[in-house]
Design an enzyme around this catalytic site. Sequence first.
Site, mmCIF file in Angstrom:
data_model
loop_
_atom_site.group_PDB
_atom_site.id
_atom_site.type_symbol
_atom_site.label_atom_id
_atom_site.label_comp_id
_atom_site.label_asym_id
_atom_site.label_seq_id
_atom_site.Cartn_x
_atom_site.Cartn_y
_atom_site.Cartn_z
ATOM 1 N N GLY A 104 1.008 -1.391 -0.224
ATOM 2 C CA GLY A 104 -0.009 -0.064 0.254
ATOM 3 C C GLY A 104 0.720 1.019 -0.034
ATOM 4 N N ARG A 105 2.206 1.011 0.244
ATOM 5 C CA ARG A 105 3.153 2.428 0.466
ATOM 6 C C ARG A 105 4.541 1.754 0.348
ATOM 7 N NH1 ARG A 105 4.729 3.617 6.442
ATOM 8 N NH2 ARG A 105 4.855 1.787 7.037
ATOM 9 N N LYS A 125 10.079 1.591 0.875
ATOM 10 C CA LYS A 125 8.742 2.164 1.492
ATOM 11 C C LYS A 125 8.513 2.794 2.013
ATOM 12 C CE LYS A 125 7.707 -0.502 5.896
ATOM 13 N NZ LYS A 125 8.409 -1.605 6.772
ATOM 14 N N ASP A 137 -1.889 6.974 3.182
ATOM 15 C CA ASP A 137 -1.985 7.693 2.452
ATOM 16 C C ASP A 137 -0.739 7.287 1.180
ATOM 17 O OD1 ASP A 137 0.605 7.455 4.226
ATOM 18 O OD2 ASP A 137 0.455 9.384 5.137
ATOM 19 N N ARG A 189 14.859 -0.748 1.254
ATOM 20 C CA ARG A 189 15.426 -2.332 1.623
ATOM 21 C C ARG A 189 15.840 -3.309 0.767
ATOM 22 N NH1 ARG A 189 9.891 -4.165 5.126
ATOM 23 N NH2 ARG A 189 8.773 -4.670 3.489
ATOM 24 N N ASP A 271 0.764 -11.627 6.987
ATOM 25 C CA ASP A 271 2.466 -10.654 5.990
ATOM 26 C C ASP A 271 3.263 -10.482 6.251
ATOM 27 O OD1 ASP A 271 -0.720 -9.658 7.673
ATOM 28 O OD2 ASP A 271 0.401 -7.914 6.643
ATOM 29 N N ASN A 272 3.443 -10.975 7.134
ATOM 30 C CA ASN A 272 4.908 -9.841 7.796
ATOM 31 C C ASN A 272 5.429 -10.928 8.242
ATOM 32 O OD1 ASN A 272 3.680 -7.436 7.756
ATOM 33 N ND2 ASN A 272 3.017 -7.225 9.910
HETATM 34 P P1 AMP Z 1 2.058 -3.694 7.975
HETATM 35 O O1 AMP Z 1 0.977 -3.178 9.146
HETATM 36 O O2 AMP Z 1 2.980 -2.822 8.737
HETATM 37 O O3 AMP Z 1 2.286 -4.825 7.684
HETATM 38 O O4 AMP Z 1 0.822 -2.667 6.891
HETATM 39 C C1 AMP Z 1 -0.320 -3.852 6.959
HETATM 40 C C2 AMP Z 1 -1.167 -3.019 5.596
HETATM 41 O O5 AMP Z 1 -1.037 -1.808 5.514
HETATM 42 C C3 AMP Z 1 -0.356 -3.708 4.481
HETATM 43 O O6 AMP Z 1 -0.713 -3.792 2.915
HETATM 44 C C4 AMP Z 1 0.170 -1.674 4.486
HETATM 45 O O7 AMP Z 1 1.452 -1.973 2.696
HETATM 46 C C5 AMP Z 1 -0.845 -1.264 4.237
HETATM 47 N N1 AMP Z 1 0.048 0.216 5.056
HETATM 48 C C6 AMP Z 1 0.562 0.411 6.312
HETATM 49 N N2 AMP Z 1 0.839 1.704 5.726
HETATM 50 C C7 AMP Z 1 0.312 2.833 4.949
HETATM 51 C C8 AMP Z 1 0.806 3.472 4.439
HETATM 52 N N3 AMP Z 1 1.090 5.096 5.323
HETATM 53 N N4 AMP Z 1 -0.203 3.618 3.167
HETATM 54 C C9 AMP Z 1 -1.182 2.866 2.662
HETATM 55 N N5 AMP Z 1 -1.342 1.424 2.943
HETATM 56 C C10 AMP Z 1 -0.529 1.400 4.128
HETATM 57 MG MG MG Z 2 3.352 -5.946 6.444
#
Ligand code: AMP
Ligand code: MG
Length: 511
Positions: A104-105, A125, A137, A189, A271-272
Amino acid sequence: MRKINQVQKVVDSTINTGFKFDNSYVEQLAGFYVPFAGDRAPEPELIKLNRPLAEELGLDLVHLQAEDIAKIFSGNVMSQGAAPVAQVYAGHQFGGFSPQLGDGRALLLGEVIDSSGKRRDIHLKGSGRTPFSRGGDGKAALGPMLREYIISEAMFALNIPTTRALAVVGTGEKVIRDSGLLPGAVFARVAASHIRVGTFEYFSARHETDKIKQLADYTIQRHYPELKLKQKENQSKNPYLALISEVRDRQASLLARWMLMGFIHGVMNTDNMTITGETIDYGPCAFMDSYDPATVFSSIDRQGRYAYQNQPPIGQWNLARLAETLLPFVHSDPDTAVELATHEINLFSERYQQYWLDGMRSKLGFSTKEADDHRLANELLQAMEGQDVDFTQLFRRLADSLRGDIECIRNLFDDFEKFDQWHERWLERLVRDPMSVDDRIASMNCVNPVYIPRNHKVEEAIQAAEAESNFAPFEKLVEVLANPFEERDSLDEYEEPAPDSFPPYKTFCGT
Ligand code: AMP
Ligand code: MG
């Protein structure tokens, strides 16, 4: 996958960076991503470059200036040969299934073959919104990106498989977070790949069986080629079942390493969790100071699902989610498939225990194996519980105690009676273990670090960077943590846990 219209994003130009791209994911896995470009950073500024890693990857450090590098890793300028895409995936987040996540980012720039011939993903990222951003965002704040830099490089130095930090670039724009307007950044990364358990789950939830098989075959070829070889020689079990067991062993080993270092990932959603067994996505992670199995740092983990002691069973739970996606290929009879996969999943805890015990033996200075070692190791942990004992310092001082300095380790305990009894038994065990005192101390000091990313030090570095653009504390911390096992005289402040004045540590997911 959601259809997207032609995307209008601006990349200033392409440039020869020296990277040798060979983008197998993009070439072989159409439908697993969308081609995309990042937002343009108004004023990209190179904050940190990991030069040794950049060299390993072939970045042309002779010809490229800092400004060029800032443009490359903000996404303003594209490397020749890169094929930027946003990858799609799903995931179980805190136990609940989200059928569509994805980058998403973030953007995968492509795969580079490094100087030793290894294939590695380069990923940005915080590079802007993509079709998978949902309400986000697409941006990243500087602080959390510095945090990911510090902790992932510390993990690397601590010999824990991890994605690597290549660069941090300030974008020159502000991002809005709960705490207000913060400086924005992009983080570059490097990973063996970005295939996650959630990548398999995405296609499984959509019943796209061919795609799962395609992804599994790609994964085997890229990360577990020995399975293919064995299959050819007709001496292995079903390759998809073998994939489950290989991923199980990598994850069990990874979890053991986290536990042995007191690392808490904080958001072990599927997903992580990479298919390669590298630690990925440093959000609300932190290292534990005082030993407490129930430690949780993340403010959103209210149930303690991802608490320190829950990490190994969660690793197994995540593996089961992967295995479910592969069942159709494990056996044509669904009941047999479940039985075979369950057997592999059930072996997770046994494997984990073995990796953990091997690691504990090294931490305790044992060169031999005795049947009672598991109990002895656990009894040390029990002696530490409720005593406010610093986990890292304890193991380091255990080696010092072999030179007769028992007070320095006793000082860590409120009540050291239980520990004293344990220490006696440990010394008796060492008598039966042939090694000189010097050799034992040296071997223990190779696995028990002096320096870990202490939470208050990480915060101090981030605050100086965010509030005053002072990167000196960050640079110093990164330098100290690059060499965690070698004690240096002038670095006492990096050894200590947070002072009492430091509030109970809470980490936030809103990065
Ligand atoms: P995470 O918890 O960081 O592993 O992210 C979970 C999901 O949210 C993933 O699909 C990321 O790409 C998305 N995500 C996290 N932060 C943002 C952001 N600021 N804008 C868009 N997508 C985000
Ligand atoms: Mg993630």
